[in-house]
Motif scaffolding. Structure first.
Motif, short mmCIF file in Angstrom:
data_model
loop_
_atom_site.label_atom_id
_atom_site.label_comp_id
_atom_site.label_asym_id
_atom_site.label_seq_id
_atom_site.Cartn_x
_atom_site.Cartn_y
_atom_site.Cartn_z
N ARG A 251 2.21 9.33 -10.25
CA ARG A 251 3.57 8.53 -10.36
C ARG A 251 4.26 8.86 -11.49
O ARG A 251 5.28 9.59 -11.55
CB ARG A 251 2.90 7.03 -10.49
CG ARG A 251 3.45 6.05 -9.67
CD ARG A 251 2.82 4.79 -9.36
NE ARG A 251 1.52 4.52 -9.89
CZ ARG A 251 0.60 3.68 -9.19
NH1 ARG A 251 1.22 2.80 -8.23
NH2 ARG A 251 -0.47 3.52 -9.87
N GLU A 277 5.52 4.98 -2.08
CA GLU A 277 5.84 3.60 -1.25
C GLU A 277 4.50 3.00 -0.39
O GLU A 277 4.14 2.14 -0.61
CB GLU A 277 6.94 4.18 -0.26
CG GLU A 277 7.67 2.87 0.42
CD GLU A 277 8.71 3.60 1.62
OE1 GLU A 277 9.40 4.37 0.96
OE2 GLU A 277 8.59 3.14 2.74
N GLN A 280 2.25 1.98 -3.14
CA GLN A 280 2.32 0.51 -3.52
C GLN A 280 1.94 -0.36 -2.53
O GLN A 280 1.63 -1.44 -2.71
CB GLN A 280 3.84 0.27 -3.63
CG GLN A 280 4.40 -0.97 -4.48
CD GLN A 280 5.93 -1.02 -4.63
OE1 GLN A 280 6.61 0.07 -4.81
NE2 GLN A 280 6.37 -2.09 -5.34
N GLU A 281 2.40 -0.15 -1.29
CA GLU A 281 1.79 -1.10 -0.11
C GLU A 281 0.37 -1.38 0.08
O GLU A 281 -0.28 -2.42 0.05
CB GLU A 281 2.13 -0.47 1.34
CG GLU A 281 3.64 -0.51 1.56
CD GLU A 281 4.19 0.08 3.13
OE1 GLU A 281 3.32 0.25 3.83
OE2 GLU A 281 5.51 0.31 2.99
N GLU A 283 -1.66 -1.07 -2.78
CA GLU A 283 -1.75 -1.93 -3.74
C GLU A 283 -1.51 -3.40 -3.69
O GLU A 283 -2.31 -4.05 -4.37
CB GLU A 283 -1.24 -1.23 -5.16
CG GLU A 283 -1.97 0.12 -5.60
CD GLU A 283 -1.46 0.67 -6.64
OE1 GLU A 283 -2.09 1.51 -7.35
OE2 GLU A 283 -0.18 0.30 -7.19
N GLU A 284 -0.35 -3.48 -2.99
CA GLU A 284 0.06 -5.02 -2.96
C GLU A 284 -0.87 -5.72 -1.65
O GLU A 284 -0.63 -7.04 -1.59
CB GLU A 284 1.61 -4.87 -2.47
CG GLU A 284 2.54 -4.92 -3.83
CD GLU A 284 3.67 -4.63 -3.40
OE1 GLU A 284 4.18 -4.63 -2.26
OE2 GLU A 284 4.72 -4.45 -4.44
N GLY A 285 -1.55 -4.76 -1.01
CA GLY A 285 -2.36 -5.41 -0.04
C GLY A 285 -1.61 -5.91 1.18
O GLY A 285 -2.23 -7.18 1.73
N LEU A 286 -0.64 -5.52 1.39
CA LEU A 286 0.45 -5.98 2.38
C LEU A 286 -0.45 -5.96 3.79
O LEU A 286 -1.23 -5.23 4.00
CB LEU A 286 1.69 -5.16 2.69
CG LEU A 286 2.70 -5.32 1.34
CD1 LEU A 286 3.76 -4.28 1.56
CD2 LEU A 286 3.13 -6.71 1.45
N TRP A 288 -0.64 -4.71 7.21
CA TRP A 288 0.00 -3.75 7.65
C TRP A 288 0.77 -3.89 9.09
O TRP A 288 0.39 -3.47 10.12
CB TRP A 288 -0.93 -2.55 7.80
CG TRP A 288 -1.54 -2.52 6.57
CD1 TRP A 288 -2.97 -2.85 6.07
CD2 TRP A 288 -1.08 -1.73 5.48
NE1 TRP A 288 -2.99 -2.30 4.81
CE2 TRP A 288 -1.94 -1.99 4.27
CE3 TRP A 288 0.13 -1.15 5.02
CZ2 TRP A 288 -1.75 -1.33 2.89
CZ3 TRP A 288 0.45 -0.60 3.93
CH2 TRP A 288 -0.76 -0.70 2.70
#
Ligand SMILES: Nc1nc2c(ncn2[C@@H]2O[C@H](COP(=O)(O)OP(=O)(O)OP(=O)(O)O)[C@@H](O)[C@H]2O)c(=O)[nH]1
Ligand SMILES: [Mg+2]
Ligand SMILES: [Zn+2]
Length: 288
Positions: A251, A277, A280-281, A283-286, A288
């Motif tokens: 990073r 990207e 980050q997705e 890590e944010e635990g979006l 999917w």
């Protein structure tokens, strides 16, 4: 019992290739109730003695791509156009990551090359040159690149992926004249295809099999450890050990060999951006 390969699954039947013939089969109840019980590409045992052949057993899968589901795949052909629809690098990149995650090979296929001026072709080469998958430049209209695709398809199970409207079905029609797959016109207003192709089904093309699919749009990263993400970008794998910190996320860490390679043009900036990207997705635990 005979061994066969599933060509396509429909609501009430499964079409299986058995010794060169296509059999329309029913499924044993147990398989019918299971999600992804039987999918295109599966190797199955069929009891063919009765009035209706029945799929009794699915052999262990080598790999499985989903949405649409295809099993035992050798390679994904990621098809993209530069214009009509405009190139979406994020989409191409996500399909490549999905292929890595499923441990399936990948080939990048530029479609509709007949629409491109010389400098646009150069631009595509520049964007994809540092990405370590073969790039084939094709046109279903002029036939360009089809001769290059033929040997790549031979003896393999391939899956076509890519946004709706990039020309997957027309490319297959050009590779195997007489196939007659439906192709759609792109709506000029939204410039996205219409999803003319709905189900994954395997077709014989050039001594191999190809699944024309409606395109993979979502990438499942559930279960990917943020530390493992870089391993899904093959051009980063050999670089990571040279980062100053063993736990580098590539990073903003000092002495990062991956970022240095981006600056020197050895890693495509768009691939590194996609990596960040996705990181980050994760890590944010979006969802999917
Ligand atoms: N100029 C040009 N147009 C093409 C080429 N290949 C496909 N097209 C056109 O692009 C449109 C979409 O092609 P399709 O083959 O239906 O696209 P697809 O990827 O199968 O789309 P879905 O089935 O919706 O996923 C059609 O109007 C095709 O005629 C090509 O090589 N050159
Ligand atoms: Mg199609
Ligand atoms: Zn690093």
């Amino acid at each position: 019992m005979v061994l066969g390969r599933v060509l396509g699954c429909y609501s009430d039947r499964v079409v299986v290739r058995v010794e060169g013939r296509e059999l329309s089969c029913r499924l044993r109840g147990r398989l019918r109730r299971q999600a992804l019980g039987v999918v295109a590409g599966d190797l199955v045992r069929v009891a063919a003695g009765g009035p209706v052949p029945v799929v009794e057993e699915v052999l262990p899968r080598r790999n499985l791509l989903d949405r649409p589901a295809v099993a035992n795949v050798d390679q994904v052909l990621v098809v993209f156009s530069y214009r009509d629809p405009p190139l979406d690098l994020g989409h191409v990149g996500r399909v490549l990551v999905a292929a890595e995650k499923a441990e399936v090979g990948a080939v990048m296929v530029l479609s509709k090359a007949d629409l491109l001026a010389g400098e646009e072709r150069d631009r595509v080469r520049e964007l994809f040159h540092p990405v370590p998958y073969p790039l084939v430049v094709t046109s279903a209209v002029t036939g360009e690149g089809l001769g290059e695709l033929h040997p790549l398809l031979e003896g393999r199970v391939s899956v076509l992926a890519g946004q709706s409207g990039v020309g997957k079905s027309r490319l297959l029609n050009a590779l195997r004249p007489g196939l007659g797959l439906a192709t759609g016109e792109i709506s000029p207003r939204i410039r996205r295809g219409r999803h003319t192709t709905r189900l994954a089904r395997l077709l014989d093309v050039n001594g191999g099999m190809v699944a024309d699919t409606p395109g993979f749009s979502r990438l499942e990263l559930g279960g990917v450890d943020p530390r493992q993400l870089a391993s899904l970008f093959p051009e980063m794998v050999a670089l990571a050990p040279h980062c100053r910190f063993a736990d580098c996320y590539h990073r903003a860490e000092p002495g990062c060999a991956v970022r240095e390679a981006v600056e020197e043009g050895r890693v495509a900036p768009w691939r590194h951006r996609l990596y960040l990207e996705l990181l980050q997705e994760i890590e944010e635990g979006l969802p999917w």
